[in-house]
Design an enzyme around this catalytic site. Structure first.
Site, mmCIF file in Angstrom:
data_model
loop_
_atom_site.group_PDB
_atom_site.id
_atom_site.type_symbol
_atom_site.label_atom_id
_atom_site.label_comp_id
_atom_site.label_asym_id
_atom_site.label_seq_id
_atom_site.Cartn_x
_atom_site.Cartn_y
_atom_site.Cartn_z
ATOM 1 N N CYS A 44 35.833 37.313 31.850
ATOM 2 C CA CYS A 44 34.825 36.272 31.757
ATOM 3 C C CYS A 44 35.451 34.888 31.945
ATOM 4 C CB CYS A 44 34.066 36.277 30.425
ATOM 5 S SG CYS A 44 33.261 37.842 30.095
ATOM 6 N N ARG A 86 37.427 36.212 37.251
ATOM 7 C CA ARG A 86 37.519 36.778 35.902
ATOM 8 C C ARG A 86 36.377 37.737 35.581
ATOM 9 N NH1 ARG A 86 41.131 33.079 33.209
ATOM 10 N NH2 ARG A 86 40.742 34.148 31.274
ATOM 11 N N TRP A 130 32.057 39.555 32.786
ATOM 12 C CA TRP A 130 32.524 40.926 33.002
ATOM 13 C C TRP A 130 32.093 41.685 31.747
ATOM 14 C CZ3 TRP A 130 35.782 44.561 30.748
ATOM 15 C CH2 TRP A 130 36.153 45.634 31.566
ATOM 16 N N ASN A 167 34.396 34.409 25.746
ATOM 17 C CA ASN A 167 35.307 35.310 26.451
ATOM 18 C C ASN A 167 36.082 36.074 25.387
ATOM 19 O OD1 ASN A 167 37.168 36.546 28.159
ATOM 20 N ND2 ASN A 167 38.488 34.743 28.244
ATOM 21 N N GLY A 168 35.982 37.405 25.411
ATOM 22 C CA GLY A 168 36.705 38.208 24.429
ATOM 23 C C GLY A 168 35.801 39.287 23.868
ATOM 24 N N GLU A 206 50.824 53.641 43.126
ATOM 25 C CA GLU A 206 50.218 52.374 43.545
ATOM 26 C C GLU A 206 49.264 52.585 44.732
ATOM 27 O OE1 GLU A 206 49.629 49.559 42.627
ATOM 28 O OE2 GLU A 206 49.472 48.224 44.340
ATOM 29 N N LYS A 244 45.276 51.737 45.035
ATOM 30 C CA LYS A 244 44.626 50.946 46.099
ATOM 31 C C LYS A 244 43.428 51.698 46.653
ATOM 32 C CE LYS A 244 46.520 48.448 44.923
ATOM 33 N NZ LYS A 244 46.731 47.224 44.231
ATOM 34 N N GLU A 261 40.514 52.109 43.630
ATOM 35 C CA GLU A 261 39.834 50.931 43.087
ATOM 36 C C GLU A 261 38.983 50.227 44.133
ATOM 37 O OE1 GLU A 261 42.336 47.713 41.691
ATOM 38 O OE2 GLU A 261 43.773 48.076 43.278
ATOM 39 N N HIS A 283 53.697 72.248 38.384
ATOM 40 C CA HIS A 283 53.463 72.341 36.931
ATOM 41 C C HIS A 283 51.980 72.179 36.601
ATOM 42 C CE1 HIS A 283 57.724 72.514 36.356
ATOM 43 N NE2 HIS A 283 57.863 71.428 37.102
ATOM 44 N N LYS A 328 39.683 40.107 38.363
ATOM 45 C CA LYS A 328 41.058 39.822 38.787
ATOM 46 C C LYS A 328 41.968 39.592 37.597
ATOM 47 C CE LYS A 328 44.100 38.942 41.971
ATOM 48 N NZ LYS A 328 44.642 40.156 42.600
HETATM 49 C C1 F6R Z 1 45.199 46.498 40.993
HETATM 50 C C2 F6R Z 1 45.236 45.347 40.122
HETATM 51 C C3 F6R Z 1 45.407 45.564 38.660
HETATM 52 C C4 F6R Z 1 46.386 44.508 38.109
HETATM 53 C C5 F6R Z 1 46.452 44.589 36.580
HETATM 54 C C6 F6R Z 1 47.452 43.624 36.017
HETATM 55 O O1 F6R Z 1 45.047 46.138 42.325
HETATM 56 O O2 F6R Z 1 45.110 44.242 40.550
HETATM 57 O O3 F6R Z 1 45.837 46.837 38.351
HETATM 58 O O4 F6R Z 1 47.637 44.728 38.661
HETATM 59 O O5 F6R Z 1 45.189 44.323 36.054
HETATM 60 O O6 F6R Z 1 47.156 42.321 36.402
HETATM 61 P P1 F6R Z 1 48.238 41.194 36.372
HETATM 62 O O7 F6R Z 1 49.272 41.503 37.390
HETATM 63 O O8 F6R Z 1 47.484 39.947 36.688
HETATM 64 O O9 F6R Z 1 48.820 41.182 34.995
#
Ligand code: F6R
Length: 602
Positions: free
Chosen positions: A2, A28, A73, A99-100, A480, A484, A487, A503, A597
């Site tokens: 948020c 956010r 959010w 926010n929280g 990773e 990608k 998500e 396993h 983000k």
């Molecule tokens: C995936 C992604 C998230 C962030 C995670 C940590 O594409 O963006 O998994 O990597 O939320 O975020 P930061 O790096 O900002 O601490």
């Protein structure tokens, strides 16, 4: 998560100005948004909508020099207009943005309902505004103070009752001030110019920078009253005044534009060439200081969340292989349950793009309490992580606009490699490998390789599941790449350590199940190949990402050999596949559903 933003002052068209502030905070959370402003009669007027801000405007809101806004959010309650902030009290005279998570909201809500408060949303936040209303009503009965003072005191007392990590901004129709409080969630105050008689509050300093560079980053357990000409900070505990110091920041924030790219995600994938080049030529003196710190520490732990966690895991292989140094890895949200053994000799390195991830910050604060030294590898200058750490290394990857992280990941890998090579006394070798990785990434971004990925994405877009395997440093790359894919495209994808297949996981492989293997030119090659053979024997469709072709591959993505730095182009191949799968599915990779983000709630 948020984003919260408040403005008071002589600025033109204040609600629209708050909307612009919210747009810069939309990373956010973008489920819904809302703005409250005061009209000429001092009444609160609100506009709320679900969805992204997009081209919306707030021309219907009155402009009387004071407004606050929120981009959400969802944590408690679905994505509806009723649940969007700002929330009003029963009288319509107090409004709050938050926010929280108010962890004890049910406990607080029950007595308020008994007293007759009417709740109109399913949020935890609404409890805050009714609680303030309740306390303020009590306060006014015997008060000898001004309306403003009563209001500020009521917010303080209400916030004290809330548990969890929270930040709130509150507006009361008669007071001509905002009262805000914070504990855990970030909140910054901006002191505007005297001529404009303006002051601001926001959950991220960057939203304030277009107005002023005179900032105060609120500390936990502080309450502030912000009017046109006043900023008064008080202690949450007893309401006594605190002397605070504003700092003048000179950060240069470059506004990123998509340019010729359809999405920020694709642009940021391309940005990696420049980012990696700049890491290869980074100041070795600074890196050497950090490497020395790692060398002398008694126990080094690397922690992060999501993509950053996978960079940490890759770091354990990097330090083991290159510097023969054991570093530990933990997902940041788990580290808080794991850190009883920390001492003053311990070093904890937090990796983060945003520097605002609460799970990371919370664990680092606990580590700090145990006396550990804290290092940040962080992309955002001035972020909470940046300010909390004893030593910092800025990733300098440029702002990441797409929610799906790309260039921050490879920048982290590149810095970890350089640090490990410096620790091993082989800085030049590290630089050479990194430059080879740059060439490999350039090759991946050429049109013929991209066409291969586009063709592959067309074949895979309708699949339910995709499995990815790797061993050694390719294991975190498999994790990773799976992230990608899932998500952004919403296709279920799982990464596994190649050895784990037999396993249990291999039970999932059926005819034509897509199985991606990362096979760089290292000691994991033959073992990963065996895993892929076992998948093929069960009908799997085998996609090899490797420096050389093999007959078992049904699809082949060539990535040239650049030693341990092959992890970087391999990750870029995974990013591109995630991107083109997303495009195939018609999803916006810059803002996938349910994500934000910056993850500022637990
Ligand atoms: C995936 C992604 C998230 C962030 C995670 C940590 O594409 O963006 O998994 O990597 O939320 O975020 P930061 O790096 O900002 O601490």
């Amino acid at each position: 998560m948020c984003g919260i933003f408040g403005y008071i002052g002589k600025g033109k068209n204040v609600p629209q100005l708050v909307l612009a502030g919210l747009k810069s905070l939309e990373y956010r959370g973008y489920d819904s948004w809302g703005i409250a402003s005061l009209d000429k009669q001092g009444r609160i007027r609100i506009k709320k909508k679900t969805g992204k801000i997009g081209e919306n405007n707030v021309e219907t809101l009155p402009d009387n020099g004071m407004a606050l806004g929120h981009t959400r959010w969802a944590t408690h309650g679905g994505v509806t207009v009723a649940n969007a902030h700002p929330h009003l009290d029963c009288s319509g005279k107090i409004t709050v943005i938050h926010n929280g998570i108010i962890e004890n909201y049910l406990e607080l809500k029950k007595p308020l309902i008994k007293k007759g408060h009417i709740f109109r949303s399913e949020t935890d936040t609404e409890v805050a505004v009714h609680l303030i209303e309740d306390i303020l009503a009590d306060h006014k009965k015997n008060s000898v103070k001004t309306v403003k003072e009563d209001f500020a005191e009521s917010v303080r007392l209400a916030f004290k009752k809330m548990s969890g990590l929270n930040a709130i901004i509150v507006m009361e129709a008669g007071s001509q001030v905002f009262v805000a409080a914070k504990n855990g969630s970030p909140l910054t105050i901006g002191r505007g110019t005297v001529q404009n008689e303006e002051n601001l509050l926001a959950s991220d300093a960057h939203a304030i920078l277009p107005f002023t560079r005179d900032l105060y980053f609120m500390e936990d357990d502080e309450v502030v009253t912000v009017g046109r000409k006043e900023i008064t900070v008080r202690k949450l505990a007893d309401g006594t005044k605190k002397q605070i110091k504003f700092q003048q920041v000179n950060w240069q924030i470059r506004e990123e534009v998509k340019g010729k790219f359809t999405h920020f995600m694709l642009k940021e994938i391309y940005d990696q060439i420049k980012v990696l080049q700049s890491v290869a030529s980074a100041d070795k003196v600074e890196l050497s200081k950090l490497a020395a710190l790692i060398a002398k520490s008694y126990g080094t732990y690397m922690i992060g969340c999501g993509t950053a966690a996978y960079a940490c895991l890759a770091g354990t292989y990097i330090f083991s292989k290159i510097a023969k140094k054991h570093v530990n890895f933990s997902i940041a949200s788990e580290f808080g349950y794991l850190l009883d053994f920390l001492t003053k000799q311990s070093l904890v390195i937090g990796l983060s793009q945003s520097g605002e991830t609460i799970d990371l910050l919370d664990s680092l604060k606990k580590a700090k309490e145990k006396g550990a030294t804290i290092v940040a590898l962080v992309n955002v200058l001035g972020s909470s992580l940046y300010r909390l750490s004893d030593h910092k290394l800025l990733l300098q990857a440029g702002s990441e606009k797409a929610v799906v992280s790309t260039k921050a990941f490879t920048a982290k890998l590149a810095y970890l490699m350089m640090l490990a090579y410096i620790l091993a006394g082989k800085a030049e070798l590290g630089k050479n490998y990194l430059l080879k990785a740059v060439q490999a990434v350039e090759a991946i971004l050429k049109s013929d390789f991209q066409q291969k990925i586009i063709n592959l994405a067309q074949k895979l877009a309708s699949r339910q599941h995709i499995y990815l395997i790797g061993r050694g440093i390719s294991y975190p790359i498999a994790l990773e790449s799976a992230l990608k894919i899932k998500e952004a495209s919403y296709i279920h994808a799982e990464g596994f350590a190649g050895g784990e297949l037999k396993h249990g996981v291999i039970a999932l492989i059926e005819k034509n199940t897509p199985c991606i293997g990362f096979l760089p030119n290292d000691e994991s090659y033959n073992d990963t190949l065996s895993g892929l053979m076992e998948m093929k024997s069960r009908g799997g469709m085998i996609i090899g990402v490797s420096f050389r072709h093999h007959e078992i591959f049904d699809e082949y993505l060539p990535v040239s050999d650049c030693g341990i730095a092959s992890a970087i182009p391999n990750a870029v191949a995974g990013q591109l596949l995630g991107y083109y799968l997303t495009v195939q599915k018609g999803v916006d990779p810059d803002k996938p559903r349910n994500l934000a983000k910056s993850v500022t709630v637990k």
